[in-house]
Write a protein that holds these residues in place. Structure first.
Motif, PDB file in Angstrom:
ATOM      1  N   LEU A   1      29.367  45.518  39.943  1.00  0.00           N
ATOM      2  CA  LEU A   1      30.174  44.943  38.870  1.00  0.00           C
ATOM      3  C   LEU A   1      31.589  44.647  39.339  1.00  0.00           C
ATOM      4  O   LEU A   1      32.196  43.635  38.930  1.00  0.00           O
ATOM      5  CB  LEU A   1      30.183  45.897  37.672  1.00  0.00           C
ATOM      6  N   GLU A   2      32.144  45.498  40.189  1.00  0.00           N
ATOM      7  CA  GLU A   2      33.468  45.225  40.740  1.00  0.00           C
ATOM      8  C   GLU A   2      33.458  43.937  41.561  1.00  0.00           C
ATOM      9  O   GLU A   2      34.380  43.114  41.461  1.00  0.00           O
ATOM     10  CB  GLU A   2      33.928  46.400  41.607  1.00  0.00           C
ATOM     11  N   CYS A   3      32.429  43.767  42.368  1.00  0.00           N
ATOM     12  CA  CYS A   3      32.327  42.551  43.178  1.00  0.00           C
ATOM     13  C   CYS A   3      32.083  41.323  42.304  1.00  0.00           C
ATOM     14  O   CYS A   3      32.588  40.223  42.599  1.00  0.00           O
ATOM     15  CB  CYS A   3      31.208  42.691  44.200  1.00  0.00           C
ATOM     16  N   ALA A   4      31.302  41.496  41.220  1.00  0.00           N
ATOM     17  CA  ALA A   4      31.049  40.378  40.315  1.00  0.00           C
ATOM     18  C   ALA A   4      32.352  39.902  39.680  1.00  0.00           C
ATOM     19  O   ALA A   4      32.626  38.687  39.591  1.00  0.00           O
ATOM     20  CB  ALA A   4      30.046  40.799  39.236  1.00  0.00           C
ATOM     21  N   LYS A   5      33.166  40.832  39.242  1.00  0.00           N
ATOM     22  CA  LYS A   5      34.466  40.478  38.666  1.00  0.00           C
ATOM     23  C   LYS A   5      35.361  39.801  39.707  1.00  0.00           C
ATOM     24  O   LYS A   5      36.062  38.825  39.404  1.00  0.00           O
ATOM     25  CB  LYS A   5      35.134  41.726  38.116  1.00  0.00           C
ATOM     26  N   TYR A   6      35.324  40.304  40.939  1.00  0.00           N
ATOM     27  CA  TYR A   6      36.107  39.717  42.030  1.00  0.00           C
ATOM     28  C   TYR A   6      35.684  38.262  42.272  1.00  0.00           C
ATOM     29  O   TYR A   6      36.543  37.366  42.410  1.00  0.00           O
ATOM     30  CB  TYR A   6      35.931  40.556  43.284  1.00  0.00           C
ATOM     31  N   LEU A   7      34.338  38.010  42.309  1.00  0.00           N
ATOM     32  CA  LEU A   7      33.842  36.660  42.558  1.00  0.00           C
ATOM     33  C   LEU A   7      34.125  35.741  41.379  1.00  0.00           C
ATOM     34  O   LEU A   7      34.393  34.544  41.565  1.00  0.00           O
ATOM     35  CB  LEU A   7      32.337  36.705  42.847  1.00  0.00           C
ATOM     36  N   GLU A   8      34.058  36.290  40.168  1.00  0.00           N
ATOM     37  CA  GLU A   8      34.378  35.478  38.989  1.00  0.00           C
ATOM     38  C   GLU A   8      35.832  35.020  39.039  1.00  0.00           C
ATOM     39  O   GLU A   8      36.144  33.861  38.710  1.00  0.00           O
ATOM     40  CB  GLU A   8      34.107  36.283  37.719  1.00  0.00           C
ATOM     41  N   GLU A   9      36.729  35.900  39.439  1.00  0.00           N
ATOM     42  CA  GLU A   9      38.141  35.535  39.558  1.00  0.00           C
ATOM     43  C   GLU A   9      38.355  34.454  40.607  1.00  0.00           C
ATOM     44  O   GLU A   9      39.286  33.649  40.490  1.00  0.00           O
ATOM     45  CB  GLU A   9      38.969  36.775  39.905  1.00  0.00           C
ATOM     46  N   ARG A  10      37.487  34.426  41.596  1.00  0.00           N
ATOM     47  CA  ARG A  10      37.591  33.406  42.649  1.00  0.00           C
ATOM     48  C   ARG A  10      36.728  32.190  42.330  1.00  0.00           C
ATOM     49  O   ARG A  10      36.466  31.357  43.206  1.00  0.00           O
ATOM     50  CB  ARG A  10      37.196  34.008  43.993  1.00  0.00           C
ATOM     51  N   GLN A  11      36.225  32.110  41.061  1.00  0.00           N
ATOM     52  CA  GLN A  11      35.457  30.968  40.548  1.00  0.00           C
ATOM     53  C   GLN A  11      34.140  30.759  41.300  1.00  0.00           C
ATOM     54  O   GLN A  11      33.638  29.634  41.380  1.00  0.00           O
ATOM     55  CB  GLN A  11      36.309  29.696  40.588  1.00  0.00           C
ATOM     56  N   MET A  12      33.589  31.809  41.832  1.00  0.00           N
ATOM     57  CA  MET A  12      32.248  31.753  42.443  1.00  0.00           C
ATOM     58  C   MET A  12      31.257  32.271  41.394  1.00  0.00           C
ATOM     59  O   MET A  12      30.720  33.373  41.472  1.00  0.00           O
ATOM     60  CB  MET A  12      32.223  32.600  43.711  1.00  0.00           C
TER      61      MET A  12
END
Length: 628
Positions: A229-240
């Protein structure tokens, strides 16, 4: 009392009365104190003997103390034996040789012992002495691959270190080398080796620090849900968004994954994650997913979604309207969502019937049968009619049987009839079995008779188009056996058996005794109610086999003029006296001559009767009365 004797024994020891102390320890059962007394007195054999027989918990400690004593007195060989029995040789023997500075003897002992721990001790010793090549050999014998990699890294020989990691598949070795690569700012190699060692958290951390976002998803999936979930939030912030959806889904946050699919218009991802939606998902999101599937003609997905949302009526409506396949999985899920029989039996039965009807429309007859039979036998009505009951089981049995008969599954039809034990089902099953090749299948013949017997509808077995009355006779005899077992009246059945026996015997006389054949046929045709056993339309076939067939009969032939085949033959010989009888037989009884007499003979009869020759033969129901 025991403690007093032990105390007295200690006093005796102080007074030098060893034998009295020994006797007191034995009498009070304090063998542990006796063992210590023997050790203090240097009586090691007695100490070991006492430990072996009465004080085994202190046996290894006794051997260890004896080994220390022998080491102190310089008897190293005996000390080694005691250390081995005390299971302390892996640490004490190398220490002993190191203290006496006899490393060569230590190496010899280690090689003979062939113990990985001892190999490791020797490797550490030579490494401390900067003898790295010798240390590497001992590390190999000890299978301590992490230490080998550590030495190779110290030597800056990273290729050899990588080779050791690949050959050994050692997690600690891979982790150590990955740490070295990270320190050397080689992140891709470090991430690869962190993954190889199973330390995915370190690999994810390093990938995020170094901006290696493409490598983040496969690494994060291997971690726990928190990291995903931490990585998902990180990727969402980077528009991936697509990669973030994958991690949200695998991390258990399906609602966020769905919302992200709608926000970013990721329809392919939406289809992929719809199968994993649960009833705990936000209802508004579920509705939006359903609308999406409907707008894109994904009706099967929409059905699954309605089932997930616990909306069985909508799911069934879609199946009916858009011909969505009713699989057994979907049917069972919908059934589980229906109310209990006690809560709302009428609704439950109605829904089960709808499922079964859909299965029939889709020709899934086995599943239809299963659902029809799940309809409860009594359905209590609600409202002002709550005192009335509606019996559904009988109709559902018929529908279930219809579905099975369409499937053509003979084994299940027989099983189903045996389970339901219904007269109508027995009869229908038996009628179906008669359409099979029961003449060559004795088991099917027995089932036909058994079902008719259980239904109390003892039928004459239908005679096939080849006029195989011999087979029919065998079946009737089997039926008679069943009737006798059931203590039923066999009068009518005996009459049928008798007539068929005469008919079969007559057939066998066609070539051997023509005159007797003709006489027997005459007698049979004059028998009242002959059709209950033998169809009169079967005689023309026998007539053709007669030596004096239809084209050669004489006026003196003893054939009864009241029978169709013989009347036809008489007219073929221009006997006008029987014209009216022939007309009655042909038109009033509507017997199809063409099925049994050559067409030329039929045409001749019509010409002699001055009537039009029809192009199509009459359709006649030749069904034999089957009721006893």
């Amino acid at each position: 009392m025991a403690e007093r004797e032990a105390q007295i024994a200690m006093v005796a020891i102080q007074l030098g009365l060893i034998e009295d102390a020994e006797r007191l320890y034995v009498s009070c059962g304090r063998f542990d104190l006796l063992n210590k007394m023997y050790q203090a007195c240097g009586l090691w054999e007695k100490a070991v003997e006492t430990a072996q027989k009465k004080d085994r918990i202190n046996l290894k400690g006794t051997y260890y103390a004896w080994g220390r004593y022998l080491e102190n007195v310089g008897d190293y060989k005996a000390a080694i034996a005691c250390y081995e029995k005390a299971d302390a040789h892996r640490t004490e023997v190398p220490r002993m040789f190191y203290e006496i500075k006899d490393i060569s003897s230590c190496e010899e002992y280690v090689r003979k012992a062939n113990d990985k721990y001892l190999f490791g001790w020797m490797a550490k010793y030579f490494e401390s002495k900067q003898k790295l090549d010798v240390a590497l050999n001992y590390y190999k014998l000890a299978e301590d691959f992490m230490s080998i990699v550590r030495i190779r890294c110290f030597q800056r020989n990273f290729e050899a270190a990588e080779e050791v990691v690949n050959e050994s598949s050692s997690g600690p070795a891979a982790y150590y080398l990955a740490s070295q690569y990270e320190a050397m700012e080689r992140p891709k190699d470090a991430i690869r080796l962190f993954s190889k060692s199973g330390r995915y958290n370190h690999a994810v951390r390093l990938a995020r620090e170094c901006g290696l976002d493409k490598d983040l998803v496969p690494l994060a999936i291997q971690c726990n849900k928190r990291v995903m979930l931490e990585c998902a939030k990180y990727l969402e912030e980077r528009q991936m968004y697509e990669q973030a959806v994958v991690l949200y889904k695998n991390g258990g946050n399906s609602s966020r994954a769905l919302q992200l699919c709608f926000d970013a218009k990721l329809f392919d991802s939406l289809r992929a994650i719809s199968d994993d939606l649960g009833s705990d998902t936000d209802p508004e999101l579920l509705r939006k997913v359903g609308d999406f599937f409907m707008s894109h003609s994904q009706y099967d997905k929409a059905v699954q979604l309605f089932v997930t949302c616990k909306q069985p009526k909508q799911a069934l409506e879609l199946c009916e309207k858009y011909k969505v396949e009713m699989t057994e999985t979907i049917a069972e899920k919908i059934t589980d969502l229906l109310p209990d029989k006690e809560a709302d039996a009428e609704m439950r039965n109605s829904m089960l019937k709808r499922i079964a009807d859909i299965c029939v429309q889709q020709q899934n007859y086995h599943l239809a049968t299963k659902k029809y039979t799940q309809v409860s036998s009594r359905c209590r009505l609600s409202g002002p009619f709550r005192c009335l009951t509606l019996s559904l089981q009988a109709g559902m049995k018929d529908k279930a049987m219809d579905a099975l008969l369409k499937s053509g599954d003979t084994e299940k039809i027989i099983f189903f009839a045996g389970v339901l034990r219904s007269k109508e089902i027995y009869i229908r099953a038996a009628n179906y079995l008669q359409t099979l090749n029961w003449h060559t299948e004795p088991e099917i013949m027995k089932k036909i008779i058994e079902f008719y017997n259980k239904a109390k509808a003892y039928k004459q077995v239908e005679i096939d188009e080849l006029s195989n009355y011999e087979k029919a006779l065998d079946a009737l005899r089997e039926s008679k056996k069943c009737l006798l077992k059931a203590n039923e009246d066999c009068t009518m059945l005996d009459r049928r058996i008798q007539l068929i026996e005469v008919f079969v015997n007559a057939k066998n006389l066609v070539k051997d005794d023509p005159n007797q054949f003709v006489q027997t046929c005459y007698q049979l045709l004059e028998t009242p109610n002959l059709d209950v056993a033998v169809q009169r339309t079967r005689f023309p076939a026998m007539l053709r086999a007669h030596p004096n067939n239809a084209t050669g009969l004489t006026r003196t032939s003893p054939f009864p003029p009241s029978s169709l085949p013989f009347a036809a033959c008489l007219h073929s010989l221009h006997l006008p006296a029987h014209r009216e009888e022939a007309e009655m037989l042909v038109f009033q009884r509507r017997i199809p001559l063409g099925h049994h007499v050559d067409q030329t003979v039929v045409d001749t009869i019509h010409r002699k009767l001055n009537i039009h020759i029809p192009t199509d033969s009459f359709e006649v129901d030749e069904e034999i009365d089957s009721d006893m």
